[in-house]
Design an enzyme around this catalytic site. Structure first.
Site, PDB file in Angstrom:
ATOM      1  N   HIS A   1       0.836   5.132   1.358  1.00  0.00           N
ATOM      2  CA  HIS A   1       0.098   5.963   2.315  1.00  0.00           C
ATOM      3  C   HIS A   1       0.809   7.314   2.441  1.00  0.00           C
ATOM      4  O   HIS A   1       2.043   7.358   2.554  1.00  0.00           O
ATOM      5  CB  HIS A   1       0.053   5.267   3.681  1.00  0.00           C
ATOM      6  CG  HIS A   1      -0.644   6.085   4.727  1.00  0.00           C
ATOM      7  ND1 HIS A   1      -2.012   6.206   4.765  1.00  0.00           N
ATOM      8  CD2 HIS A   1      -0.166   6.837   5.749  1.00  0.00           C
ATOM      9  CE1 HIS A   1      -2.353   7.004   5.766  1.00  0.00           C
ATOM     10  NE2 HIS A   1      -1.247   7.399   6.380  1.00  0.00           N
TER      11      HIS A   1
ATOM     12  N   SER B   1       4.799   6.684   2.526  1.00  0.00           N
ATOM     13  CA  SER B   1       5.391   5.379   2.834  1.00  0.00           C
ATOM     14  C   SER B   1       4.781   4.314   1.930  1.00  0.00           C
ATOM     15  O   SER B   1       3.582   4.347   1.642  1.00  0.00           O
ATOM     16  CB  SER B   1       5.086   4.979   4.288  1.00  0.00           C
ATOM     17  OG  SER B   1       5.492   5.973   5.202  1.00  0.00           O
TER      18      SER B   1
ATOM     19  N   ASP C   1      -3.067   0.834   7.767  1.00  0.00           N
ATOM     20  CA  ASP C   1      -1.820   1.549   7.484  1.00  0.00           C
ATOM     21  C   ASP C   1      -0.673   1.078   8.391  1.00  0.00           C
ATOM     22  O   ASP C   1       0.167   1.873   8.826  1.00  0.00           O
ATOM     23  CB  ASP C   1      -2.025   3.070   7.606  1.00  0.00           C
ATOM     24  CG  ASP C   1      -3.049   3.572   6.598  1.00  0.00           C
ATOM     25  OD1 ASP C   1      -3.127   2.996   5.503  1.00  0.00           O
ATOM     26  OD2 ASP C   1      -3.784   4.520   6.922  1.00  0.00           O
TER      27      ASP C   1
ATOM     28  N   ASN D   1       0.859  -1.187   0.000  1.00  0.00           N
ATOM     29  CA  ASN D   1       0.000   0.000   0.000  1.00  0.00           C
ATOM     30  C   ASN D   1       0.897   1.241   0.000  1.00  0.00           C
ATOM     31  O   ASN D   1       1.984   1.222   0.579  1.00  0.00           O
ATOM     32  CB  ASN D   1      -0.859  -0.006   1.272  1.00  0.00           C
ATOM     33  CG  ASN D   1      -1.762   1.207   1.379  1.00  0.00           C
ATOM     34  OD1 ASN D   1      -2.461   1.562   0.421  1.00  0.00           O
ATOM     35  ND2 ASN D   1      -1.771   1.851   2.539  1.00  0.00           N
TER      36      ASN D   1
HETATM   37  C1  GRF Z   1      -2.521   9.142  -2.469  1.00  0.00           C
HETATM   38  O1  GRF Z   1      -2.166  10.247  -1.667  1.00  0.00           O
HETATM   39  C2  GRF Z   1      -2.219   7.868  -1.754  1.00  0.00           C
HETATM   40  O2  GRF Z   1      -1.063   7.905  -0.978  1.00  0.00           O
HETATM   41  C3  GRF Z   1      -3.421   7.721  -0.867  1.00  0.00           C
HETATM   42  O3  GRF Z   1      -4.508   8.152  -1.656  1.00  0.00           O
HETATM   43  C4  GRF Z   1      -4.030   9.068  -2.627  1.00  0.00           C
HETATM   44  C5  GRF Z   1      -4.420   8.514  -3.956  1.00  0.00           C
HETATM   45  O4  GRF Z   1      -4.102   9.371  -5.007  1.00  0.00           O
HETATM   46  N1  GRF Z   1      -3.539   6.370  -0.363  1.00  0.00           N
HETATM   47  P1  GRF Z   1      -4.224   8.845  -6.502  1.00  0.00           P
HETATM   48  O5  GRF Z   1      -5.623   8.233  -6.660  1.00  0.00           O
HETATM   49  O6  GRF Z   1      -3.160   7.828  -6.737  1.00  0.00           O
HETATM   50  O7  GRF Z   1      -4.062  10.051  -7.372  1.00  0.00           O
END
Ligand code: GRF
Length: 242
Positions: A128, A155, A164, A126
């Site tokens: 995050h 991360s 997370d 994932n």
């Molecule tokens: C990103 O900030 C990611 O880290 C978080 O959700 C957001 C998704 O953005 N989990 P995108 O859909 O990839 O533009």
């Protein structure tokens, strides 16, 4: 930033052996899909293929990004399933059908059930937007600003059945600037998320990263601290910087 583990090596210089094959990715995304786009753009030179994109939202722009380049894109409607377990079972049946080696959650906004995580234990990561273990959950940028943090970031971590959490593979640090708003900080972090995610998946595709319990092994050695994304968009081991 030199590093013992990660000599800068352009991906083009990698000569695939005849028996090598690309890592197959399934990407889960709920919205915009900019991280998915970064993975799509880098795929031709990075040792992986995106075998399918999956969403809990039929109108997610991420699905359109996949379809635009001929990647199968499937939405599963949570409302069509009585329980979270039923939904995740349907979602992961669809994921299984593309036979992925690795599942990448890239802006996937639902918490996965234990059963779903167990299906891909050690093969699901994932991204995050925080320097975990700080700021799991939502509104990470506003919370970091409110706390007066000097730095924020993103991360990439293995997924375990807790929000997370899970062993952290790598991080990108972004210094917080005076007077910054959550929106601007989020944009600056997102700009570093893209090379971070691509660099991690490249190493995973090269077979250089593995999860072993709560540890991350890089080139068969446990990481003492997450790898760090350098200004060169390469990952470096902070414990081995010369
Ligand atoms: C990103 O900030 C990611 O880290 C978080 O959700 C957001 C998704 O953005 N989990 P995108 O859909 O990839 O533009």
């Amino acid at each position: 930033m030199p590093s013992r583990y990660f000599p800068a090596r352009p991906p083009e210089s990698r000569v695939p052996s005849p028996e090598s094959r690309s890592l197959r990715l399934a990407v889960l995304a709920s919205g915009r899909g900019s991280n998915l786009q970064a993975l799509l753009d880098a795929a031709p030179t990075s040792g992986y293929v995106i075998a399918g994109v999956f969403s809990d939202r039929a109108n997610a722009p991420a699905l359109e990004r996949a379809r635009a380049v001929g990647v199968p894109a499937i939405a599963i409607d949570p409302k069509a399933h009585a329980t979270r377990e039923d939904f995740d079972a349907a979602l992961f049946d669809a994921v299984d059908a593309v036979a992925p080696d690795l599942v990448v959650c890239a802006g996937y906004l639902r918490i996965l059930t234990h059963a779903a995580v167990a299906r891909y234990a050690g093969r699901i990561v994932n991204i995050h937007p925080s320097l975990l273990p700080k700021y799991p959950g939502l509104r990470t940028h506003a919370r970091a600003l409110a706390d007066g943090e000097a730095a924020h970031g993103a991360s990439v971590h293995y997924v375990i059945p807790a929000l997370d959490a899970g062993p952290i593979i790598a991080q990108a640090r972004v210094p917080i600037l005076a007077g910054e708003t959550p929106t601007i900080l989020a944009e600056r972090v997102l700009a570093r998320e893209h090379p971070l995610l691509v660099a991690c998946v490249r190493l995973l595709a090269a077979g250089r990263i593995l999860q072993r319990g709560s540890a991350v092994l890089v080139d068969s050695r446990p990481l003492a601290a997450p790898l760090l994304l350098g200004a060169d968009d390469q990952l470096h081991d902070p414990a081995h910087v010369a």
